[in-house]
Design an enzyme around this catalytic site. Structure first.
Site, PDB file in Angstrom:
ATOM      1  N   PRO A   2      -3.883  11.779  -4.459  1.00 36.62           N
ATOM      2  CG  PRO A   2      -4.781  13.019  -6.155  1.00 36.62           C
ATOM      3  CD  PRO A   2      -3.647  12.183  -5.795  1.00 36.62           C
ATOM      4  CD  GLU A   3      -5.055   9.662   1.497  1.00 39.49           C
ATOM      5  OE1 GLU A   3      -5.878   9.245   2.315  1.00 39.49           O
ATOM      6  OE2 GLU A   3      -3.887   9.964   1.789  1.00 39.49           O
ATOM      7  CE  LYS A  58      -7.455   6.183  -2.123  1.00 34.92           C
ATOM      8  NZ  LYS A  58      -6.257   5.404  -1.747  1.00 34.92           N
ATOM      9  NE  ARG A 277       2.347   4.120   0.834  1.00 39.29           N
ATOM     10  CZ  ARG A 277       1.198   4.612   0.355  1.00 39.29           C
ATOM     11  NH1 ARG A 277       0.138   3.861   0.270  1.00 39.29           N
ATOM     12  NH2 ARG A 277       1.128   5.864  -0.054  1.00 39.29           N
TER      13      ARG A 277
END
Length: 288
Positions: A2-3, A58, A277
DNA sequence: CACTTGACCTGTCCGC
DNA sequence: TGCGGACAGGTCAAGT
């Protein structure tokens, strides 16, 4: 996982559901998910009332009446799912989305006196829940170094530009993911905002023109605001506090859309690797 | 110092 | 079907 938009969605869901609840018991499986691993801590938690649910970057913070807080990081696969019992009986639609809880990825179970339960699920065990005095949260190394909240009104394009200037030799994607530069941006919203600003993720931060920085600033904010509006993005492991999925991925322009046409120019979207990434770009709109 | 890469875990998916 | 390897929405330590 989750961002910022996903964590904020969870925060809002919890805020509406668990404020005022009294903890009756706490259990956990692996110590790494709940580092305060001793029975006195759990005994200490019992009987305390939840007075606030906050977010910074976050990180979630559940403040208790005892002046302690549960500080929670979901990392890649963490979830907080609330089961109100009275509304989520067997056969509720959420059952088909998250299965019956607890399950094998349930790390911490927080039970309330009214019979409702909050589950912390985390397949990869990167996330954690820890108890600490509320006043000490700001002393955590992460909290001392994390950058400004991008959606706050006092976060300006000028401030963003000044912070980018500190990392001229890093590529812009790595800089956006750097939590000391700006809080809450992760892989999805880095890709989405760079596409929006038509900036190639491998561009060195120091090479961005002022107008590109300004555009990137507004893209980060608009993309994240849209996502919060849609309840965040969901993959197979993400759900909000209801156990439901967000719909931002229906609006994503490049993230996980490799092989599909760019919404702006129709060129096939590519997936490359940047800053370690998976990274999604339009090779025409975003020139290296 | 600035920046990049590897490690932390478990599960899934893809190619042979 | 089985097996190996790459990869997954994050962050920190170690490496260059």
């Amino acid at each position: 996982m989750p961002e910022l938009p996903e964590v904020e969605t969870v925060r809002r869901g919890l805020h509406d559901r668990i404020i005022g609840k009294v903890i009756s018991s706490v259990t956990h499986d692996t110590p790494r998910s709940f580092p305060n691993d001793d029975s006195s801590v759990k005994e200490f938690l019992t009987g305390s009332t939840i007075i606030a649910v906050r977010r910074r970057a976050k990180v979630l913070m559940i403040d208790l009446s005892t002046a302690y807080s549960l500080v929670i990081h979901l990392k890649m696969t963490g979830q907080l799912v609330y089961d109100g019992k009275e509304r989520f009986g067997a056969g509720h639609p959420s059952d088909s989305l998250v299965g019956t809880l607890p399950d094998r990825s349930t790390r911490v179970t927080l039970s309330f006196e009214d019979g409702s339960v909050l589950y912390f699920n985390d397949q990869r065990k990167f996330g954690w829940v820890r108890l600490m005095p509320t006043a000490n949260i700001s002393d955590l190394p992460f909290m001392r170094t994390v950058g400004p909240e991008p959606l706050e009104p006092w976060f300006t394009a000028t401030q963003f530009a000044a912070r980018l200037e500190r990392h001229p030799k890093a590529n812009i994607k790595a800089t956006l993911l750097n939590q000391t530069v700006i809080a809450g941006v992760g892989n999805i919203y880095a890709d989405e905002s760079l596409w929006g600003a038509m900036i190639h993720p491998k561009r060195l931060t120091g090479s961005l023109k002022p107008e590109e920085v300004e555009l990137l600033y507004s893209e980060i904010r608009s993309v994240m605001n849209l996502s919060i509006d849609k309840g965040g993005s969901s993959n197979h492991t993400y759900v909000n506090a209801d156990g439901k999925k967000g719909s931002y991925m229906d609006f994503a322009r490049v993230f996980r859309r490799q092989g599909l046409p760019c919404p702006r120019c129709g060129t096939v979207i590519e997936k490359i690797r940047v800053a370690g990434r998976g990274t999604h770009i339009c090779p025409v709109c975003q020139q290296e």
